[in-house]
Design an enzyme around this catalytic site. Structure first.
Site, PDB file in Angstrom:
ATOM      1  N   ASP A  24      -0.518   4.070  -3.254  1.00  0.00           N
ATOM      2  CA  ASP A  24       0.831   4.622  -3.324  1.00  0.00           C
ATOM      3  C   ASP A  24       1.128   4.920  -4.777  1.00  0.00           C
ATOM      4  O   ASP A  24       1.532   4.033  -5.511  1.00  0.00           O
ATOM      5  CB  ASP A  24       1.822   3.615  -2.742  1.00  0.00           C
ATOM      6  CG  ASP A  24       3.260   4.069  -2.828  1.00  0.00           C
ATOM      7  OD1 ASP A  24       3.490   5.244  -3.135  1.00  0.00           O
ATOM      8  OD2 ASP A  24       4.156   3.231  -2.585  1.00  0.00           O
TER       9      ASP A  24
ATOM     10  N   HIS B   6       3.321  11.288  -6.629  1.00  0.00           N
ATOM     11  CA  HIS B   6       3.845  10.579  -7.809  1.00  0.00           C
ATOM     12  C   HIS B   6       2.760   9.757  -8.494  1.00  0.00           C
ATOM     13  O   HIS B   6       1.880   9.191  -7.836  1.00  0.00           O
ATOM     14  CB  HIS B   6       5.087   9.755  -7.484  1.00  0.00           C
ATOM     15  CG  HIS B   6       4.922   8.618  -6.526  1.00  0.00           C
ATOM     16  ND1 HIS B   6       4.595   7.344  -6.936  1.00  0.00           N
ATOM     17  CD2 HIS B   6       5.061   8.551  -5.182  1.00  0.00           C
ATOM     18  CE1 HIS B   6       4.556   6.544  -5.877  1.00  0.00           C
ATOM     19  NE2 HIS B   6       4.817   7.256  -4.798  1.00  0.00           N
TER      20      HIS B   6
ATOM     21  N   HIS C 217       2.804  -1.760  -2.390  1.00  0.00           N
ATOM     22  CA  HIS C 217       3.571  -2.655  -3.266  1.00  0.00           C
ATOM     23  C   HIS C 217       3.117  -4.104  -3.124  1.00  0.00           C
ATOM     24  O   HIS C 217       3.909  -5.017  -3.324  1.00  0.00           O
ATOM     25  CB  HIS C 217       5.085  -2.572  -2.995  1.00  0.00           C
ATOM     26  CG  HIS C 217       5.647  -1.175  -3.084  1.00  0.00           C
ATOM     27  ND1 HIS C 217       6.983  -0.919  -3.059  1.00  0.00           N
ATOM     28  CD2 HIS C 217       5.045   0.027  -3.204  1.00  0.00           C
ATOM     29  CE1 HIS C 217       7.177   0.399  -3.142  1.00  0.00           C
ATOM     30  NE2 HIS C 217       6.011   0.991  -3.231  1.00  0.00           N
TER      31      HIS C 217
ATOM     32  N   ASP D  75       2.517  11.315   0.470  1.00  0.00           N
ATOM     33  CA  ASP D  75       2.967   9.975   0.068  1.00  0.00           C
ATOM     34  C   ASP D  75       3.254   9.099   1.288  1.00  0.00           C
ATOM     35  O   ASP D  75       4.054   8.163   1.200  1.00  0.00           O
ATOM     36  CB  ASP D  75       4.230  10.126  -0.814  1.00  0.00           C
ATOM     37  CG  ASP D  75       4.584   8.864  -1.572  1.00  0.00           C
ATOM     38  OD1 ASP D  75       3.712   7.975  -1.694  1.00  0.00           O
ATOM     39  OD2 ASP D  75       5.729   8.760  -2.029  1.00  0.00           O
TER      40      ASP D  75
ATOM     41  N   GLU E  16       8.810   7.618  -9.463  1.00  0.00           N
ATOM     42  CA  GLU E  16       9.300   7.684  -8.083  1.00  0.00           C
ATOM     43  C   GLU E  16       9.715   6.312  -7.587  1.00  0.00           C
ATOM     44  O   GLU E  16      10.705   6.152  -6.888  1.00  0.00           O
ATOM     45  CB  GLU E  16       8.213   8.253  -7.161  1.00  0.00           C
ATOM     46  CG  GLU E  16       8.694   8.594  -5.756  1.00  0.00           C
ATOM     47  CD  GLU E  16       8.532   7.486  -4.723  1.00  0.00           C
ATOM     48  OE1 GLU E  16       8.975   7.669  -3.586  1.00  0.00           O
ATOM     49  OE2 GLU E  16       7.973   6.419  -5.039  1.00  0.00           O
ATOM     50  N   GLU E  17       8.944   5.288  -7.967  1.00  0.00           N
ATOM     51  CA  GLU E  17       9.177   3.934  -7.443  1.00  0.00           C
ATOM     52  C   GLU E  17      10.469   3.321  -7.967  1.00  0.00           C
ATOM     53  O   GLU E  17      10.922   2.311  -7.442  1.00  0.00           O
ATOM     54  CB  GLU E  17       7.986   3.021  -7.787  1.00  0.00           C
ATOM     55  CG  GLU E  17       6.665   3.462  -7.170  1.00  0.00           C
ATOM     56  CD  GLU E  17       6.600   3.289  -5.656  1.00  0.00           C
ATOM     57  OE1 GLU E  17       7.602   2.823  -5.069  1.00  0.00           O
ATOM     58  OE2 GLU E  17       5.563   3.622  -5.074  1.00  0.00           O
TER      59      GLU E  17
ATOM     60  N   ASP F  93       3.319   7.179 -10.739  1.00  0.00           N
ATOM     61  CA  ASP F  93       3.625   5.777 -11.035  1.00  0.00           C
ATOM     62  C   ASP F  93       3.315   4.895  -9.833  1.00  0.00           C
ATOM     63  O   ASP F  93       3.176   5.370  -8.709  1.00  0.00           O
ATOM     64  CB  ASP F  93       5.098   5.616 -11.424  1.00  0.00           C
ATOM     65  CG  ASP F  93       6.058   5.941 -10.277  1.00  0.00           C
ATOM     66  OD1 ASP F  93       5.842   6.946  -9.583  1.00  0.00           O
ATOM     67  OD2 ASP F  93       7.021   5.176 -10.064  1.00  0.00           O
TER      68      ASP F  93
HETATM   69 ZN   LIG Z   1       4.949   6.403  -2.834  1.00  0.00          ZN
END
Ligand SMILES: [Zn+2]
Length: 416
Positions: A149, A87, A389, A206, A183-184, A89
């Site tokens: 990520d 992903h 994150h 991922d 995705e997030e 994003d």
């Molecule tokens: Zn991820």
């Protein structure tokens, strides 16, 4: 620090260059989106990737109207079609604009103090980092997330595909590549075109630690409880006011607190997690997510939550309760089990890179949960990134190189 293989070492320079380029693009996604992708920055990276895929030689690389990038690396005639997904994003939960990656070469095992934001990576609190002495560690500058990520996954796929394209004698199936938006915020698979993708199975890149192969996720539901009371001026409320906010508080108090919560469970245990409450005397809303690896237990947890709410509200005949249960995603395992070679070949690729296979279930979901349920079995492989994150996010160059090498070996495992 030595790499897991000469292949991994040879891929590392291209990989690191790509990774540093991709993380600088602000691709933070946004909740409550009105279109796909949710933010225009994701299209900047998507266009960059399409150009780079063309340069690698994947002539059909294209961006679709929803912000998904698709491309094909053709294998020999009659090859199986295998998907690779990552992903584009990054999470809305930490600052993501102006990422400036830093490479801490040959990590000495000490604290890593980043120049901005007072951010410190302390190996005393980060046992995984403590295990990476000698690795080249990539971090942000401290005031943003890094974006490993999942730009580590994007860079690893790009590097592996470039290597396969430049070395046509290497065995491979037909590889279908997709880079997904949002995705997030839980929408990565929503507008993914499974039919057009046309793969037998796929792998999201991922995860985290080298060797990870995840084919189990939570099954997930979201429950929204709306309590309606009777609102009236408090000065004239005697015998009339029914306070919805108090009833919502009673619902939360009546739920188990020493079990079935995220903070008291681990491994394979599920939970009920009220994550948002808003309310007034007239109306109160409790939102909760419910999770379990077992679908029957998930239904039991949902039933416990809704029954508790119904009992609390029933004690006040003038109050009313509205319940909405929304299924979110299902444990991918039962969909992947039907095609055992999906996991077997990934295990073969991981071992071929000299790594041990780690099979921990994910206490969460991936794009693969939804895609597996829609007929595209999609387990998850590691990337070499950690502390997602957050401004402490980091990735090991050596581990990312291992991930890229595993993708090359996965292509070999699927060659027929
Ligand atoms: Zn991820």
């Amino acid at each position: 620090m030595s790499y897991t293989s000469p292949l991994a070492e040879s891929l590392a320079p291209d990989l690191l260059e790509r990774f540093q380029r991709y993380v600088r693009v602000d691709t933070q996604s946004a909740r409550d989106r009105e279109g796909s992708p949710s933010t225009p920055g994701q299209l900047d990276l998507a266009r960059m990737l399409v150009d780079e895929l063309h340069a690698i030689g994947l002539a059909d690389a294209a961006l679709d109207e929803h912000g998904y990038v698709y491309a094909t690396l053709e294998g020999p005639e009659g090859s199986p079609v295998i998907g690779l997904l990552a992903h584009m994003d990054v999470s809305p939960d930490a600052p993501a604009a102006g990422v400036e990656p830093l490479v801490h070469a040959a990590y000495d095992g000490g604290r890593i103090e980043l120049p901005r934001g007072g951010t410190v990576l302390d190996p005393a609190e980060m046992p995984v980092l403590a295990g990476k002495v000698g690795h080249d560690i990539v971090t942000s500058s401290g005031d943003t997330l890094l974006g490993a990520d999942d730009k580590a996954g994007v860079a690893e796929i790009m590097t592996a595909v470039a290597h396969l394209a430049a070395n046509p004698e290497l065995p491979r199936p037909t590889l279908r590549i997709a880079f997904t938006p949002d995705e997030e915020v839980g929408e990565g698979a929503t507008l993914f075109d499974v039919e057009r993708f046309g793969a037998r199975c796929a792998y999201t890149i991922d995860g985290s630690q080298p060797g990870e192969l995840q084919d189990e996720t939570f099954s997930a539901a979201e429950v929204s409880l709306t309590v309606y009371g009777v609102d009236i001026h408090p000065g004239y409320a005697t015998g009339k006011l029914v306070n919805a906010a108090r009833l919502a508080g009673r619902i939360l108090a009546a739920l188990p607190a020493d079990r079935l919560t995220p903070e008291t469970t681990s491994d394979r245990e599920g939970f009920i997690h009220p994550y948002e409450i808003s309310g007034s005397a007239g109306r109160a809303v409790v939102r909760a997510i419910v999770r379990d690896f077992d679908d029957d237990l998930l239904h039991e947890h949902v039933a416990l939550l809704t029954r508790t709410a119904a009992e609390v509200v029933a004690a006040e005949p003038r109050a009313r309760l509205d319940v909405k249960v929304r299924p979110q995603y299902v444990n991918m395992r039962r969909h992947i089990e039907t095609m055992p070679e999906v996991v077997e070949r990934a295990e073969r690729a991981i071992r071929a890179e000299g790594l041990e296979v780690i099979r921990d279930p994910i206490r969460g979901g991936t794009d693969g949960s939804n895609l597996s349920a829609r007929g595209l079995p999609t387990p998850n492989l590691f990337t070499g990134g950690h502390e997602y994150h957050s401004t402490r996010e980091w990735a090991s160059v050596q581990d990312m190189a291992s991930a890229a090498a595993v993708i090359v070996r996965l292509a070999e495992a699927w060659a027929e």
